[in-house]
Design an enzyme around this catalytic site. Structure first.
Site, PDB file in Angstrom:
ATOM      1  N   ILE A 700       0.821  -1.220   0.000  1.00 10.62           N
ATOM      2  CA  ILE A 700       0.000   0.000   0.000  1.00 10.62           C
ATOM      3  C   ILE A 700       0.844   1.255   0.000  1.00 10.62           C
ATOM      4  CG2 ILE A 700      -1.993  -1.073   1.089  1.00 10.62           C
ATOM      5  CD1 ILE A 700      -1.051   0.040   3.757  1.00 10.62           C
ATOM      6  N   GLY A 701       2.158   1.117   0.007  1.00  8.86           N
ATOM      7  CA  GLY A 701       3.015   2.300  -0.042  1.00  8.86           C
ATOM      8  C   GLY A 701       4.465   1.903   0.063  1.00  8.86           C
ATOM      9  N   GLY A 703       8.580   3.896   0.680  1.00  2.00           N
ATOM     10  CA  GLY A 703       9.313   5.122   0.950  1.00  2.00           C
ATOM     11  C   GLY A 703      10.789   4.846   0.979  1.00  2.00           C
ATOM     12  N   ALA A 704      11.554   5.821   1.517  1.00  2.00           N
ATOM     13  CA  ALA A 704      13.005   5.688   1.525  1.00  2.00           C
ATOM     14  C   ALA A 704      13.457   4.547   2.428  1.00  2.00           C
ATOM     15  CB  ALA A 704      13.643   6.999   1.990  1.00  2.00           C
ATOM     16  N   SER A 705      12.636   4.181   3.408  1.00  3.60           N
ATOM     17  CA  SER A 705      13.076   3.168   4.358  1.00  3.60           C
ATOM     18  C   SER A 705      12.558   1.775   4.045  1.00  3.60           C
ATOM     19  CB  SER A 705      12.639   3.556   5.779  1.00  3.60           C
ATOM     20  OG  SER A 705      11.241   3.746   5.822  1.00  3.60           O
ATOM     21  N   GLY A 706      11.473   1.652   3.280  1.00  5.39           N
ATOM     22  CA  GLY A 706      10.969   0.325   2.975  1.00  5.39           C
ATOM     23  C   GLY A 706       9.567   0.341   2.413  1.00  5.39           C
ATOM     24  N   LYS A 707       8.986  -0.858   2.296  1.00  2.00           N
ATOM     25  CA  LYS A 707       7.624  -1.005   1.795  1.00  2.00           C
ATOM     26  C   LYS A 707       6.659  -1.176   2.964  1.00  2.00           C
ATOM     27  CE  LYS A 707       8.666  -3.192  -2.681  1.00  2.00           C
ATOM     28  NZ  LYS A 707       8.453  -4.390  -3.531  1.00  2.00           N
ATOM     29  N   LYS A 722       5.507  -2.587   8.034  1.00  2.00           N
ATOM     30  CA  LYS A 722       6.602  -1.949   7.298  1.00  2.00           C
ATOM     31  C   LYS A 722       7.787  -2.912   7.253  1.00  2.00           C
ATOM     32  CE  LYS A 722       8.078   2.357   8.096  1.00  2.00           C
ATOM     33  NZ  LYS A 722       8.820   3.451   8.769  1.00  2.00           N
ATOM     34  N   ASP A 827      11.064  14.414  10.745  1.00  2.00           N
ATOM     35  CA  ASP A 827      10.561  14.187   9.386  1.00  2.00           C
ATOM     36  C   ASP A 827       9.048  14.398   9.354  1.00  2.00           C
ATOM     37  OD1 ASP A 827      10.672  13.663   6.698  1.00  2.00           O
ATOM     38  OD2 ASP A 827      10.779  11.488   6.898  1.00  2.00           O
TER      39      ASP A 827
END
Length: 1005
Positions: A700-701, A703-707, A722, A827
């Site tokens: 569902i998304g 980012g820079a750190s993972g799925k 995550k 962040d």
């Protein structure tokens, strides 16, 4: 006969006497604490102490003089001061402390006290200093306060006191400092305070006084030195009685409605050190006379007014240290005499119409630190002595017509930190030293006529985060040593004459977020190492001579949302990996690509993304048709169907075999090693079930750190998981705040210790081999960023947006004020604010959060920048100092997103971001020009009030930003439709701040 006398009592034994004496000694020791100590222990029982500052208050002591926060008289050992600032205490004001007969000082600044201040506080008869600032006190001010006739210092700023200032406040006899800044005081301006002739400092800024003229009675304050009356509802002019304030040093009247020509009366204030009148409605020319009387004036800030004319020569003869005349309608030359002021370190004249050249001696005589003359009509060459004293830090010349070469002396200016000379007519080669200055964090040379090669000396600029050199004539190749710029976030070298290939070293910049090399002569292919740029958000290589196939590895860039490879010589198919990206902009036009356009791109938003590729088909291109071997293909179709059917049978058999083997393995405990890191709640599921549900269909998304996966468990519960990106072993020893290891541990440490309704809940975490998993509560409406900036944005009515921003503010306030030690998120952005089924907001993603040690006084140095483009506070980008004010800036950007409906970074803003676009647009055109047209008109007043809160949060000066506690209070008042609290706030000190007005509003980093 009398009775015989009674027999004598037996004498006690020595041992019995010793025992009794010892017990008496013990009893005496247990009750040896004096009466003042006992009174303080009663205080302790009435307050909540989450930080345990009272843990050392021990009833077994003789006296409390060694207790935390207690100060005693040297000889009498009586308590004279209670000093407990920023101790996280809460409760009512403890009047029991007024029993301490020698108490002279109470300092409860920056705690969580609430309720009203009781009238019997006047029992503290000997009190001289009372500081209750930055708490939650409310109600009316106690009219008994002047009964404490020894009071010298009173600070009640940053509370919620309301009503009138009591008339009795005119009866103070010794008071020297009164600070009531940033409350809800209303009614008429408290003229009675002008009767307190002993006052040296009076701060009444940012209250709700009824509008009216400045009372002439201020002339009675003959001892006043600091006068802070910002946002007090004044209109009209400054009364002539101010001329009698002979001891006045600092005067600030900003954010009122003063008007007319510039008041000459202030020029009679001979001791005036600093004058700030910005953001009023003064008009007319700056006075040409009477400046000579101001022999003590050092700092002048008249920015954001309507002054016209030129700078008076008489003004330039003063011993100025700072002059800010920005955002006016001034014109003419910058006087040469200004450069001869021996103390001038700060000169800000941006956004005017000055013409001519800079004074030749500028910087040679004075220790010039900041020079900002952006957006004027200046021309000519730069003076060679700008950095002669070796202290120049900020050089901002954007939007003029300067020409010639950059002086060689600037290449040796080791103090430089911010260089912005874009949009001028500079030419020639850039001095070699500039590329490698050790403190430069922003180098902006864009849109000039610079030439020459990019120097290998760029490797010396280890602090640099942005290199902007687009629109010049630079040639040659990109230096290999660019990999040494480990903090580089943005590299824009578009529209130059760069040649050669893309060096592999370019793809070793782990924090690179923007790479724009469009419009050059670059050739060769794209290195397969490009997928190492895990933080790359924008990639623009358009209009070059790059060739080869587009590498499939681009699809592994987790946060890429802008990709432009148009106008090159790429061939082959569109790589399948691109469908993994969430692109807002894709342009592959004018290449030699072939094959089918993937179905994921069959959308209107990508209609023009594939033009000029005649061999592409499908989607918006020509339909793929059969060639001369079409009959053969049709014949082979049956063979393909047979193969697929056979493969299906094999698959079914394989699944059955796998299930059988899996249960056998599970029974023999030979499963893949899964270690449970920690569980924070009672769970109805286990880690094995979580791992089994992680497949690509449930993503569902990312980012820079993972799925992030959605997992529907067997008990019907839904969770979000995550999975952090795996980390290569060769880099395990690298210290990187953004690495998965650090993010995993940081998020576990942070979310495992906090509980709040507006903080996302972390159920548990676990490891499987090299993979790490964080399991959260599932938020069905996704992130605020995705909701707001998609077609669903119009569904977010204003009432929903206000609820969201208030929820998020309460979550951040909890982190900053209620956690011990405080937590800085680092962040904050709309994508890290998640929405539940009722659009309640929760703060998420604590991968780079930081606990701030109390001994560091709210700040801590980081090794790299954390945060997202458009949200990073300007001071954090170059100081790397972590404070809660950085979060507040980012939260202000989120507020602007909700009010404007725009993204934090948008091509429509040009070089600016959302924050600077809103600031400049509101200043020039008003609120109406930035509001989201989708919002309801009937809520306009409320929307504008929230917009003002956002503008306050993004104040360029950190000290001018409110605390999150104050932001919550302001938003709550807006939500309840109460009378708005003033929203231009200056936190922190008890005296008025007379800081510099921040320059370069249109181009902050």
């Amino acid at each position: 006969m009398p009775p015989p006398p009674p027999p004598p009592l037996p004498r006690p034994s020595r041992s019995l006497i010793f025992i009794l004496s010892f017990l008496l000694l013990l009893t005496t020791k247990c009750y040896s604490l004096n009466q003042e100590g006992l009174d303080l222990l009663k205080l302790k029982t009435t307050l909540t102490d989450p930080a345990r500052v009272f843990s050392g208050w021990n009833s077994g002591d003789d006296n409390p003089c060694n207790w935390t926060g207690i100060i005693c008289h040297v000889t009498t050992a009586t308590v004279t001061a209670i000093n407990l600032p920023s101790a996280s205490l809460s409760g009512q004001f403890p009047t029991v402390i007024c029993r301490l007969p020698s108490l002279t000082t109470i300092n409860f600044r920056d705690n969580s006290f609430s309720g009203e201040i009781p009238a019997n506080i006047s029992g503290c008869r000997n009190l001289t200093h009372l500081d209750l600032s930055a708490n939650y006190f409310e109600g009316i001010l106690p009219n008994t306060l002047p009964d404490m006739q020894k009071l010298i210092y009173v600070d009640f700023q940053d509370n919620s006191f309301s009503g009138e200032v009591p008339a009795s406040f005119g009866n103070f006899r010794r008071l020297e400092t009164l600070n009531l800044t940033n409350n809800l005081l209303n009614g008429s301006f408290p003229i009675m305070l002008t009767n307190v002739s002993t006052l040296k400092e009076l701060n009444l800024a940012y209250n709700l006084f009824i509008q009216g003229p400045i009372p002439p009675h201020f002339g009675n304050l003959t001892n006043i030195e600091n006068l802070w009356l910002s946002s007090c509802g004044f209109f009209g002019t400054i009364p002539e009685t101010f001329s009698s304030l002979e001891k006045l040093v600092n005067l600030e009247l900003s954010y009122n409605s003063l008007s007319g020509e510039f008041p000459l009366v202030v020029f009679q204030l001979r001791n005036l050190y600093q004058l700030e009148l910005y953001n009023n409605s003064f008009s007319g020319e700056l006075p040409k006379k009477d400046w000579s009387n101001l022999t003590s004036l050092r700092r002048i800030d008249l920015s954001i007014n309507g002054f016209t004319g030129s700078i008076p020569v008489e003004l330039c003869k003063l011993p100025l240290s700072s002059l800010c005349l920005s955002d006016n309608n001034l014109h003419g030359l910058i006087p040469d005499s200004l450069a001869r002021s021996p103390n001038l370190y700060d000169l800000r004249l941006f956004h005017n119409s000055f013409i001519g050249t800079l004074p030749t001696d500028l910087g040679k005589i004075s220790p010039l630190t900041t020079l900002d003359v952006s957006y004027n009509k200046l021309f000519g060459e730069l003076p060679s002595g700008l950095c002669e004293k070796g202290e120049l830090f900020e050089l901002v010349l954007i939007g003029n017509a300067f020409s010639g070469e950059i002086p060689r002396s600037l290449g040796d200016c080791k103090s430089l930190g911010r260089v912005r000379v874009s949009k001028n007519r500079f030419s020639g080669e850039v001095p070699l030293g500039i590329w490698g200055l050790p403190h430069v964090y922003l180098l902006d040379l864009a849109h000039n006529m610079f030439s020459g090669n990019l120097s290998n000396m760029v490797s010396g600029g280890l602090n640099i985060s942005s290199i902007l050199i687009s629109g010049n004539l630079f040639s040659g190749s990109i230096p290999e040593d660019i990999q040494l710029l480990s903090n580089l976030v943005e590299f824009n070298a578009s529209y130059n004459k760069l040649s050669g290939g893309l060096p592999n070293s370019l793809f070793k910049l782990k924090h690179l977020g923007t790479l724009d090399l469009s419009g050059n002569d670059l050739s060769g292919d794209i290195s397969v190492g490009i997928d190492s740029l895990k933080e790359l958000n924008e990639l623009n290589l358009a209009n070059n001579k790059l060739t080869g196939e587009i590498p499939n590895e681009i699809g592994n860039l987790p946060v890429l949302n802008y990709l432009d490879l148009s106008g090159n010589l790429f061939y082959g198919n569109i790589p399948s990996g691109l469908k993994n990206l969430m692109l807002n902009m894709l342009n592959l036009s004018n290449n030699s690509l072939s094959g089918e356009i993937p179905s994921v791109f069959h959308k209107d938003v990508y209609r023009d993304s594939f033009l000029g590729n005649p061999d592409l088909c499908g989607g918006f291109g020509p339909h793929c048709v059969e060639n001369s071997q079409g009959i053969k293909r049709n014949h082979n179709l049956w063979l393909l169907r047979f193969i697929f059917a056979f493969a299906g049978v094999v698959l079914v058999v394989g699944v059955i075999w796998f299930v059988f083997k899996y249960h056998n393995i599970k029974r023999t405990k030979s499963v893949v090693s899964i270690s449970k890191w920690r569980s924070f709640h009672k769970l109805g599921f286990n880690e094995f079930e979580i791992i089994r549900l992680l497949n690509e269909d449930n993503v569902i998304g990312k980012g820079a750190s993972g799925k992030v996966y959605k997992a529907i468990l067997s008990n019907g519960e839904v969770v979000a998981v995550k999975k952090l990106w795996e980390r290569s072993g060769k880099n395990d020893n690298v210290t990187n705040l953004n690495s998965p290891k650090d993010e995993f541990e940081s998020e576990v440490d942070t979310l495992g210790k906090i509980r709040h309704k507006n903080i996302v809940r972390l159920w548990c975490c676990c490891k499987s081999g090299n993979s790490k998993f964080l399991v959260y509560e599932y938020m069905p409406n996704g992130s605020l960023g995705d909701m707001l900036h998609s077609s669903k944005g119009r569904l977010l009515e204003w009432s929903m947006r206000l609820k969201i921003v208030l929820d998020a503010a309460e979550g951040l306030s909890y982190l900053h004020h209620d956690c011990v030690p405080p937590i800085v998120h680092r962040d904050v952005k709309s994508n890290n604010i998640l929405l539940d089924e009722e659009y309640g907001a929760r703060i998420a993603d604590f991968g780079v959060a930081k606990f701030i040690k109390l001994e560091n006084k709210g700040s801590e140095s980081m090794s790299v920048i954390a945060g997202s483009r458009g949200y990073i506070a300007p001071e954090y980008a170059y100081t790397l100092r972590v404070t809660e004010k950085s979060d507040i800036y980012s939260f202000g950007v989120v507020i602007l997103e909700l009010v404007t409906g725009r993204k934090p970074v948008d091509q429509a803003f040009g070089e600016r971001d959302l924050a600077t676009w809103v600031q400049s647009t509101v200043n020039q055109k008003g609120h109406d020009h930035v509001l989201d047209p989708e919002l309801e008109y009937e809520s306009k007043e409320q929307i504008c009030r929230v917009l003002d809160i956002g503008l306050l949060c993004i104040s360029p000066l950190p000290m001018n930003r409110p605390s999150m506690r104050t932001v919550v209070n302001l938003l709550q008042e807006v939500a309840s439709d109460g009378r708005p609290k003033p929203i231009i706030i200056k936190d922190g000190k008890s005296s008025p701040r007379f800081e510099e007005y921040s320059s370069d509003q249109a181009s902050l980093v």
